[in-house]
Design a protein around this motif. Sequence first.
Motif, PDB file in Angstrom:
ATOM      1  N   ARG A  60       0.982  -1.679  -0.048  1.00  0.00           N
ATOM      2  CA  ARG A  60       0.062   0.261   0.497  1.00  0.00           C
ATOM      3  C   ARG A  60       1.060   1.276   0.074  1.00  0.00           C
ATOM      4  NH1 ARG A  60      -2.492   3.724   3.038  1.00  0.00           N
ATOM      5  NH2 ARG A  60      -4.125   4.316   2.635  1.00  0.00           N
ATOM      6  N   LYS A  61       1.544   1.249   0.446  1.00  0.00           N
ATOM      7  CA  LYS A  61       2.882   1.983   0.353  1.00  0.00           C
ATOM      8  C   LYS A  61       4.609   1.854   1.135  1.00  0.00           C
ATOM      9  CE  LYS A  61       3.922   6.478   3.205  1.00  0.00           C
ATOM     10  NZ  LYS A  61       2.443   7.002   4.780  1.00  0.00           N
ATOM     11  N   ILE A  62       5.314   2.831   0.256  1.00  0.00           N
ATOM     12  CA  ILE A  62       6.663   2.700   0.433  1.00  0.00           C
ATOM     13  C   ILE A  62       7.042   4.287   0.558  1.00  0.00           C
ATOM     14  CG2 ILE A  62       8.721   1.677  -0.144  1.00  0.00           C
ATOM     15  CD1 ILE A  62       7.206  -0.238  -1.648  1.00  0.00           C
ATOM     16  N   GLU A  63       8.315   4.039   1.985  1.00  0.00           N
ATOM     17  CA  GLU A  63       8.848   5.408   2.198  1.00  0.00           C
ATOM     18  C   GLU A  63      10.358   4.613   2.149  1.00  0.00           C
ATOM     19  OE1 GLU A  63       8.162   7.455   5.753  1.00  0.00           O
ATOM     20  OE2 GLU A  63       6.489   7.301   4.973  1.00  0.00           O
ATOM     21  N   ALA A  64      11.434   5.385   0.981  1.00  0.00           N
ATOM     22  CA  ALA A  64      12.417   5.505   0.709  1.00  0.00           C
ATOM     23  C   ALA A  64      13.314   5.886   0.961  1.00  0.00           C
ATOM     24  CB  ALA A  64      12.617   4.364  -0.776  1.00  0.00           C
ATOM     25  N   GLU A  65      14.651   5.574   1.249  1.00  0.00           N
ATOM     26  CA  GLU A  65      15.237   6.216   1.328  1.00  0.00           C
ATOM     27  C   GLU A  65      16.782   5.887   0.894  1.00  0.00           C
ATOM     28  OE1 GLU A  65      16.520   8.859   5.731  1.00  0.00           O
ATOM     29  OE2 GLU A  65      14.701   6.634   6.084  1.00  0.00           O
ATOM     30  N   TYR A  66      17.570   6.876  -0.197  1.00  0.00           N
ATOM     31  CA  TYR A  66      19.379   6.121  -0.837  1.00  0.00           C
ATOM     32  C   TYR A  66      20.390   6.762   0.347  1.00  0.00           C
ATOM     33  CZ  TYR A  66      15.155   4.229  -4.064  1.00  0.00           C
ATOM     34  OH  TYR A  66      14.413   3.601  -4.453  1.00  0.00           O
ATOM     35  N   VAL A  77      22.719  -7.828   1.974  1.00  0.00           N
ATOM     36  CA  VAL A  77      21.999  -8.109   2.544  1.00  0.00           C
ATOM     37  C   VAL A  77      20.606  -7.107   2.604  1.00  0.00           C
ATOM     38  CG1 VAL A  77      21.590  -9.025   5.367  1.00  0.00           C
ATOM     39  CG2 VAL A  77      23.636  -9.341   3.920  1.00  0.00           C
ATOM     40  N   VAL A  78      19.345  -7.973   2.750  1.00  0.00           N
ATOM     41  CA  VAL A  78      18.322  -6.965   3.408  1.00  0.00           C
ATOM     42  C   VAL A  78      17.509  -7.544   4.832  1.00  0.00           C
ATOM     43  CG1 VAL A  78      16.581  -6.794   2.277  1.00  0.00           C
ATOM     44  CG2 VAL A  78      17.639  -6.585   0.853  1.00  0.00           C
ATOM     45  N   GLU A  79      17.404  -6.883   5.097  1.00  0.00           N
ATOM     46  CA  GLU A  79      17.226  -6.971   7.102  1.00  0.00           C
ATOM     47  C   GLU A  79      15.348  -6.441   7.121  1.00  0.00           C
ATOM     48  OE1 GLU A  79      20.080  -4.699   8.944  1.00  0.00           O
ATOM     49  OE2 GLU A  79      21.486  -6.473   9.521  1.00  0.00           O
ATOM     50  N   THR A  80      14.994  -7.221   7.242  1.00  0.00           N
ATOM     51  CA  THR A  80      13.634  -6.642   7.676  1.00  0.00           C
ATOM     52  C   THR A  80      13.062  -7.206   8.668  1.00  0.00           C
ATOM     53  OG1 THR A  80      13.726  -8.378   5.536  1.00  0.00           O
ATOM     54  CG2 THR A  80      11.224  -8.104   7.108  1.00  0.00           C
ATOM     55  N   ASP A  81      12.520  -6.300   9.804  1.00  0.00           N
ATOM     56  CA  ASP A  81      11.903  -6.015  10.489  1.00  0.00           C
ATOM     57  C   ASP A  81      10.227  -6.089  10.662  1.00  0.00           C
ATOM     58  OD1 ASP A  81      14.033  -6.986  12.994  1.00  0.00           O
ATOM     59  OD2 ASP A  81      14.940  -5.481  12.197  1.00  0.00           O
ATOM     60  N   VAL A  82       9.743  -6.606  11.588  1.00  0.00           N
ATOM     61  CA  VAL A  82       8.113  -5.912  11.433  1.00  0.00           C
ATOM     62  C   VAL A  82       7.879  -4.767  12.784  1.00  0.00           C
ATOM     63  CG1 VAL A  82       6.117  -7.173  11.921  1.00  0.00           C
ATOM     64  CG2 VAL A  82       7.395  -8.433  11.056  1.00  0.00           C
ATOM     65  N   HIS A  83       7.516  -3.909  11.874  1.00  0.00           N
ATOM     66  CA  HIS A  83       7.302  -3.014  13.157  1.00  0.00           C
ATOM     67  C   HIS A  83       6.322  -3.154  13.929  1.00  0.00           C
ATOM     68  CE1 HIS A  83       8.076   1.043  14.550  1.00  0.00           C
ATOM     69  NE2 HIS A  83       6.554   1.426  13.596  1.00  0.00           N
ATOM     70  N   MET A  92       6.861  -3.322   8.524  1.00  0.00           N
ATOM     71  CA  MET A  92       8.018  -3.907   7.906  1.00  0.00           C
ATOM     72  C   MET A  92       9.173  -2.548   7.572  1.00  0.00           C
ATOM     73  SD  MET A  92       7.612  -7.575   6.093  1.00  0.00           S
ATOM     74  CE  MET A  92       5.935  -6.999   5.286  1.00  0.00           C
ATOM     75  N   VAL A  93      10.111  -2.592   9.071  1.00  0.00           N
ATOM     76  CA  VAL A  93      11.193  -1.312   8.096  1.00  0.00           C
ATOM     77  C   VAL A  93      12.107  -2.424   7.528  1.00  0.00           C
ATOM     78  CG1 VAL A  93      12.893  -0.117   9.017  1.00  0.00           C
ATOM     79  CG2 VAL A  93      10.599   0.161   9.994  1.00  0.00           C
ATOM     80  N   GLN A  94      12.704  -2.129   5.920  1.00  0.00           N
ATOM     81  CA  GLN A  94      14.080  -3.458   5.729  1.00  0.00           C
ATOM     82  C   GLN A  94      14.911  -2.345   5.114  1.00  0.00           C
ATOM     83  OE1 GLN A  94      10.712  -4.437   2.580  1.00  0.00           O
ATOM     84  NE2 GLN A  94      12.346  -6.381   3.503  1.00  0.00           N
ATOM     85  N   VAL A  95      16.215  -2.335   5.231  1.00  0.00           N
ATOM     86  CA  VAL A  95      17.666  -1.773   5.064  1.00  0.00           C
ATOM     87  C   VAL A  95      17.986  -2.608   4.736  1.00  0.00           C
ATOM     88  CG1 VAL A  95      19.214  -1.518   6.684  1.00  0.00           C
ATOM     89  CG2 VAL A  95      17.421  -1.570   7.533  1.00  0.00           C
ATOM     90  N   VAL A  96      18.635  -2.517   3.963  1.00  0.00           N
ATOM     91  CA  VAL A  96      19.488  -3.001   2.612  1.00  0.00           C
ATOM     92  C   VAL A  96      21.377  -2.148   2.711  1.00  0.00           C
ATOM     93  CG1 VAL A  96      20.913  -3.545   0.558  1.00  0.00           C
ATOM     94  CG2 VAL A  96      18.238  -3.056   0.723  1.00  0.00           C
ATOM     95  N   ARG A  97      21.944  -3.596   3.273  1.00  0.00           N
ATOM     96  CA  ARG A  97      23.809  -3.226   3.785  1.00  0.00           C
ATOM     97  C   ARG A  97      24.357  -4.146   2.908  1.00  0.00           C
ATOM     98  NH1 ARG A  97      23.130  -1.654   9.112  1.00  0.00           N
ATOM     99  NH2 ARG A  97      21.397  -1.441   9.866  1.00  0.00           N
ATOM    100  N   ARG A 105      17.271   2.112   2.865  1.00  0.00           N
ATOM    101  CA  ARG A 105      15.987   1.835   4.097  1.00  0.00           C
ATOM    102  C   ARG A 105      14.451   2.287   3.523  1.00  0.00           C
ATOM    103  NH1 ARG A 105      15.212   2.075   9.560  1.00  0.00           N
ATOM    104  NH2 ARG A 105      17.662   1.541   9.791  1.00  0.00           N
ATOM    105  N   ALA A 106      14.303   1.589   3.820  1.00  0.00           N
ATOM    106  CA  ALA A 106      12.357   1.301   3.313  1.00  0.00           C
ATOM    107  C   ALA A 106      11.979   0.676   4.540  1.00  0.00           C
ATOM    108  CB  ALA A 106      12.085   0.458   2.451  1.00  0.00           C
ATOM    109  N   THR A 107      10.204   1.752   5.047  1.00  0.00           N
ATOM    110  CA  THR A 107       9.485   1.517   5.389  1.00  0.00           C
ATOM    111  C   THR A 107       8.700   1.364   4.898  1.00  0.00           C
ATOM    112  OG1 THR A 107       9.701   3.044   7.297  1.00  0.00           O
ATOM    113  CG2 THR A 107       7.863   1.943   7.178  1.00  0.00           C
ATOM    114  N   VAL A 108       7.973  -0.662   4.625  1.00  0.00           N
ATOM    115  CA  VAL A 108       6.616  -0.314   3.699  1.00  0.00           C
ATOM    116  C   VAL A 108       5.294  -1.597   4.236  1.00  0.00           C
ATOM    117  CG1 VAL A 108       6.187  -2.876   1.948  1.00  0.00           C
ATOM    118  CG2 VAL A 108       8.719  -1.124   2.388  1.00  0.00           C
TER     119      VAL A 108
END
Length: 131
Positions: A60-66, A77-83, A92-97, A105-108
Amino acid sequence: MSRQTHRFPVTVYYEDTDMGGIVYHANYLRYIERARSDYVRQLGNDQNAMRESGIVWVVRKIEAEYLATAKFEDELVVETDVHEVSGVRLTMVQVVRRGDTEIFRATVMAVCMNKDGRPVRLPAEIRASLQ
């Protein structure tokens, strides 16, 4: 919420990059989608069975930061945490490292919809597996 972080490895291939050899911005969305799919599959959520029953996951919505760039052959590595989990949405908050460096970083926010395109409550077994 106290859940374990899901980690999903990604290798950057040549096809993922632009003419400058940097990962094309839209590919980060693909990486985090793959990680989310892997995460819900590991939780026991059969997306094919859901679809056959008339329910599908949709973003429904993604907020992304490059935050930094990734390049050809980088190991990410993509880290996924349920918020947050509610009756109708999963955030979920997803971080690519790359190593210790956070590059994206994205909030999905995801919801379930029926075959008519209307939002429906998250199935109880999914809510339970996320809490």
